[in-house]
Design a protein around this motif. Sequence first.
Motif, PDB file in Angstrom:
ATOM      1  N   GLU A 189       1.126   4.115   6.229  1.00 49.88           N
ATOM      2  CA  GLU A 189       1.590   2.723   6.232  1.00 49.88           C
ATOM      3  C   GLU A 189       0.432   1.756   6.008  1.00 49.88           C
ATOM      4  N   ASP A 190      -0.699   2.025   6.651  1.00 49.18           N
ATOM      5  CA  ASP A 190      -1.877   1.169   6.455  1.00 49.18           C
ATOM      6  C   ASP A 190      -2.270   1.129   4.990  1.00 49.18           C
ATOM      7  N   LEU A 191      -2.313   2.286   4.361  1.00 57.03           N
ATOM      8  CA  LEU A 191      -2.722   2.344   2.961  1.00 57.03           C
ATOM      9  C   LEU A 191      -1.703   1.672   2.048  1.00 57.03           C
ATOM     10  N   ARG A 192      -0.419   1.786   2.390  1.00 55.31           N
ATOM     11  CA  ARG A 192       0.602   1.077   1.603  1.00 55.31           C
ATOM     12  C   ARG A 192       0.372  -0.422   1.674  1.00 55.31           C
ATOM     13  N   GLU A 193       0.093  -0.935   2.859  1.00 53.61           N
ATOM     14  CA  GLU A 193      -0.150  -2.373   3.015  1.00 53.61           C
ATOM     15  C   GLU A 193      -1.359  -2.804   2.189  1.00 53.61           C
ATOM     16  N   LEU A 194      -2.439  -2.046   2.255  1.00 53.38           N
ATOM     17  CA  LEU A 194      -3.662  -2.387   1.525  1.00 53.38           C
ATOM     18  C   LEU A 194      -3.444  -2.323   0.019  1.00 53.38           C
ATOM     19  N   LYS A 195      -2.715  -1.315  -0.424  1.00 55.68           N
ATOM     20  CA  LYS A 195      -2.447  -1.175  -1.865  1.00 55.68           C
ATOM     21  C   LYS A 195      -1.553  -2.296  -2.374  1.00 55.68           C
ATOM     22  N   GLN A 196      -0.535  -2.637  -1.604  1.00 56.48           N
ATOM     23  CA  GLN A 196       0.352  -3.728  -2.024  1.00 56.48           C
ATOM     24  C   GLN A 196      -0.404  -5.041  -2.120  1.00 56.48           C
ATOM     25  N   ALA A 197      -1.318  -5.266  -1.187  1.00 51.30           N
ATOM     26  CA  ALA A 197      -2.063  -6.527  -1.176  1.00 51.30           C
ATOM     27  C   ALA A 197      -2.980  -6.643  -2.388  1.00 51.30           C
ATOM     28  N   ILE A 198      -3.698  -5.568  -2.732  1.00 58.15           N
ATOM     29  CA  ILE A 198      -4.647  -5.653  -3.841  1.00 58.15           C
ATOM     30  C   ILE A 198      -3.913  -5.702  -5.183  1.00 58.15           C
ATOM     31  N   GLN A 199      -2.636  -5.291  -5.204  1.00 57.66           N
ATOM     32  CA  GLN A 199      -1.863  -5.327  -6.446  1.00 57.66           C
ATOM     33  C   GLN A 199      -1.121  -6.651  -6.651  1.00 57.66           C
ATOM     34  N   LYS A 200      -1.254  -7.581  -5.724  1.00 59.02           N
ATOM     35  CA  LYS A 200      -0.666  -8.900  -5.954  1.00 59.02           C
ATOM     36  C   LYS A 200      -1.350  -9.536  -7.168  1.00 59.02           C
ATOM     37  N   PRO A 201      -0.614 -10.313  -7.963  1.00 60.42           N
ATOM     38  CA  PRO A 201      -1.199 -10.890  -9.182  1.00 60.42           C
ATOM     39  C   PRO A 201      -2.496 -11.652  -8.905  1.00 60.42           C
ATOM     40  N   GLY A 202      -3.545 -11.246  -9.587  1.00 60.26           N
ATOM     41  CA  GLY A 202      -4.829 -11.925  -9.472  1.00 60.26           C
ATOM     42  C   GLY A 202      -5.712 -11.442  -8.350  1.00 60.26           C
ATOM     43  N   ALA A 203      -5.192 -10.593  -7.448  1.00 57.06           N
ATOM     44  CA  ALA A 203      -5.981 -10.205  -6.268  1.00 57.06           C
ATOM     45  C   ALA A 203      -7.154  -9.301  -6.628  1.00 57.06           C
ATOM     46  N   ALA A 204      -6.963  -8.346  -7.522  1.00 59.36           N
ATOM     47  CA  ALA A 204      -8.066  -7.449  -7.887  1.00 59.36           C
ATOM     48  C   ALA A 204      -9.204  -8.232  -8.524  1.00 59.36           C
ATOM     49  N   THR A 205      -8.874  -9.152  -9.425  1.00 60.43           N
ATOM     50  CA  THR A 205      -9.910  -9.965 -10.049  1.00 60.43           C
ATOM     51  C   THR A 205     -10.574 -10.879  -9.029  1.00 60.43           C
TER      52      THR A 205
END
Length: 220
Positions: A189-205
């Motif tokens: 669950e922790d990793l799902r939350e972290l992955k979803q957050a970094i995949q929000k538009p513009g978050a990785a950049t």
Amino acid sequence: MNPDWKHERVTANGIQFHVVTAGSTSAPLVVLLHGFPEFWYAWRHQIPALAEHFRVAVPDLRGYGDSDKPPRVADYAIDVLAADVAGLVRALGESKATIVGHDWGGGVAWATALEHPDVVEKLIVLNCPHPAKFARALRTNFRQLRRSWYMFFFQLPRIPERLLLRKDAAILDTMFRGMAKRPGTFSDEDLRELKQAIQKPGAATGAINYYRAAFRNFRL
């Protein structure tokens, strides 16, 4: 998530931040700053303990989570990030706060104390050296320079974002579980939350722009 925690939109330094708050509004303020590539969720275990004694505010730093994600590298310069924290303290109705930072959040905490000492009641930094000491290590310590290779890789356009996001941000499994000293520290669950957050538009950049801006302003 704890139903007593509030998810707020707070305007500071010209942009909007998503901030999780907890604890009594009459208690001293403590601001928790997360690292790379995380978001407020990194402090989920500390919030309830601190909220017993403090008013806790945990922002998604600019570029992360549900906070605004300005497009330019210059928008992530360290003086801008420090001004974000000072602005958040004041926007929350306080003149001072205890600032706690981990990893990149630690770097922002150091900068806040150096550039806006008037808003810092106490400073607590985890896993991040003083900026002058780190800069000196990069100049004089080849071992440290070699271990900081990723900072140079992050200067490339677009490629770091693709690596971070490929296969549903699978690299986060390696980053978090691979570096954890205790097996089981990070749940599925922790990793799902972290992955979803970094995949929000513009978050990785936004996240990688911290490194790009730091590199462009670094002085040997």
